[in-house]
Scaffold this motif. Structure first.
Motif, PDB file in Angstrom:
ATOM      1  N   PRO A  99      43.449  45.553  38.288  1.00 49.57           N
ATOM      2  CA  PRO A  99      44.076  44.615  37.344  1.00 49.57           C
ATOM      3  C   PRO A  99      44.446  43.288  38.018  1.00 49.57           C
ATOM      4  O   PRO A  99      44.516  43.208  39.239  1.00 49.57           O
ATOM      5  CB  PRO A  99      45.348  45.363  36.917  1.00 49.57           C
ATOM      6  N   CYS A 100      44.697  42.276  37.201  1.00 51.87           N
ATOM      7  CA  CYS A 100      45.140  40.978  37.690  1.00 51.87           C
ATOM      8  C   CYS A 100      46.474  41.140  38.408  1.00 51.87           C
ATOM      9  O   CYS A 100      47.366  41.834  37.922  1.00 51.87           O
ATOM     10  CB  CYS A 100      45.293  40.017  36.513  1.00 51.87           C
ATOM     11  N   ARG A 101      46.612  40.484  39.574  1.00 47.97           N
ATOM     12  CA  ARG A 101      47.858  40.626  40.330  1.00 47.97           C
ATOM     13  C   ARG A 101      48.998  39.818  39.728  1.00 47.97           C
ATOM     14  O   ARG A 101      50.148  40.040  40.022  1.00 47.97           O
ATOM     15  CB  ARG A 101      47.634  40.160  41.770  1.00 47.97           C
ATOM     16  N   GLN A 102      48.625  38.845  38.902  1.00 43.24           N
ATOM     17  CA  GLN A 102      49.687  38.002  38.344  1.00 43.24           C
ATOM     18  C   GLN A 102      50.219  38.538  37.017  1.00 43.24           C
ATOM     19  O   GLN A 102      51.406  38.525  36.770  1.00 43.24           O
ATOM     20  CB  GLN A 102      49.166  36.576  38.140  1.00 43.24           C
ATOM     21  N   CYS A 103      49.321  39.006  36.147  1.00 52.26           N
ATOM     22  CA  CYS A 103      49.800  39.409  34.819  1.00 52.26           C
ATOM     23  C   CYS A 103      49.428  40.847  34.464  1.00 52.26           C
ATOM     24  O   CYS A 103      49.813  41.345  33.417  1.00 52.26           O
ATOM     25  CB  CYS A 103      49.267  38.439  33.758  1.00 52.26           C
ATOM     26  N   GLY A 104      48.682  41.521  35.328  1.00 57.09           N
ATOM     27  CA  GLY A 104      48.377  42.925  35.071  1.00 57.09           C
ATOM     28  C   GLY A 104      47.219  43.160  34.109  1.00 57.09           C
ATOM     29  O   GLY A 104      46.874  44.295  33.807  1.00 57.09           O
ATOM     30  N   SER A 105      46.595  42.084  33.644  1.00 57.35           N
ATOM     31  CA  SER A 105      45.475  42.216  32.709  1.00 57.35           C
ATOM     32  C   SER A 105      44.257  42.821  33.406  1.00 57.35           C
ATOM     33  O   SER A 105      44.051  42.622  34.603  1.00 57.35           O
ATOM     34  CB  SER A 105      45.117  40.830  32.158  1.00 57.35           C
ATOM     35  N   TYR A 106      43.460  43.556  32.643  1.00 58.09           N
ATOM     36  CA  TYR A 106      42.234  44.121  33.215  1.00 58.09           C
ATOM     37  C   TYR A 106      41.024  43.248  32.914  1.00 58.09           C
ATOM     38  O   TYR A 106      39.892  43.615  33.186  1.00 58.09           O
ATOM     39  CB  TYR A 106      42.006  45.546  32.711  1.00 58.09           C
ATOM     40  N   ARG A 164      38.418  35.843  38.410  1.00 53.87           N
ATOM     41  CA  ARG A 164      39.314  34.996  37.621  1.00 53.87           C
ATOM     42  C   ARG A 164      39.785  35.789  36.412  1.00 53.87           C
ATOM     43  O   ARG A 164      38.990  36.413  35.712  1.00 53.87           O
ATOM     44  CB  ARG A 164      38.601  33.728  37.152  1.00 53.87           C
ATOM     45  N   CYS A 165      41.090  35.745  36.201  1.00 56.05           N
ATOM     46  CA  CYS A 165      41.674  36.463  35.074  1.00 56.05           C
ATOM     47  C   CYS A 165      41.418  35.685  33.786  1.00 56.05           C
ATOM     48  O   CYS A 165      41.657  34.483  33.722  1.00 56.05           O
ATOM     49  CB  CYS A 165      43.169  36.622  35.304  1.00 56.05           C
ATOM     50  N   LEU A 166      40.912  36.383  32.783  1.00 55.81           N
ATOM     51  CA  LEU A 166      40.603  35.715  31.522  1.00 55.81           C
ATOM     52  C   LEU A 166      41.870  35.476  30.696  1.00 55.81           C
ATOM     53  O   LEU A 166      41.875  34.690  29.750  1.00 55.81           O
ATOM     54  CB  LEU A 166      39.601  36.542  30.712  1.00 55.81           C
TER      55      LEU A 166
HETATM   56 ZN   LIG Z   1      46.105  37.484  34.850  1.00 51.40          ZN
END
Ligand SMILES: [Zn+2]
Length: 111
Positions: A85-92, A69-71
């Protein structure tokens, strides 16, 4: 090979659970990010269970896809590699929800 110790632990759990009965089937789950190689577990299971009540048990391995789960955006997704990275927003900032586990989920014994 850390699979040997892990598998020994699994065989011990099965034997305890079976309480003296012959074990026919053992089902385990292995997360895709657990670092555990299913083929190695199969090999180790035969080695660890020989001369025990689990010697003739059939081992069924279910692979569990890792979920994270992306934080940042809260998107839940399949994680193929750690630190992707997150596939939706690129966050690590992905928090791993599952995929690192290896556990026994079912033990069947002969009647
Ligand atoms: Zn994300």
């Amino acid at each position: 090979m850390h699979e040997m110790a892990l598998t020994q632990g699994i065989v011990d759990i099965c034997l305890q659970h079976a309480a003296g009965q012959r074990i026919s089937t053992v089902v385990i789950e292995i997360g895709t990010l657990s670092g555990v190689v299913p083929e190695a577990v199969e090999f180790c299971f035969s080695a660890c269970s020989s001369d025990t009540l689990a010697a003739s048990a059939r081992l069924e391995i279910r692979k569990i896809e890792a979920q994270g789960r992306c934080l940042d955006c809260s998107g839940v997704q399949t994680v193929e590699r750690l630190y992707d990275p997150c596939r939706q927003c690129g966050s690590y900032a992905l928090e791993l929800l599952s995929g690192e586990e290896m556990r026994v989920i079912e033990i069947e014994v002969d009647d």
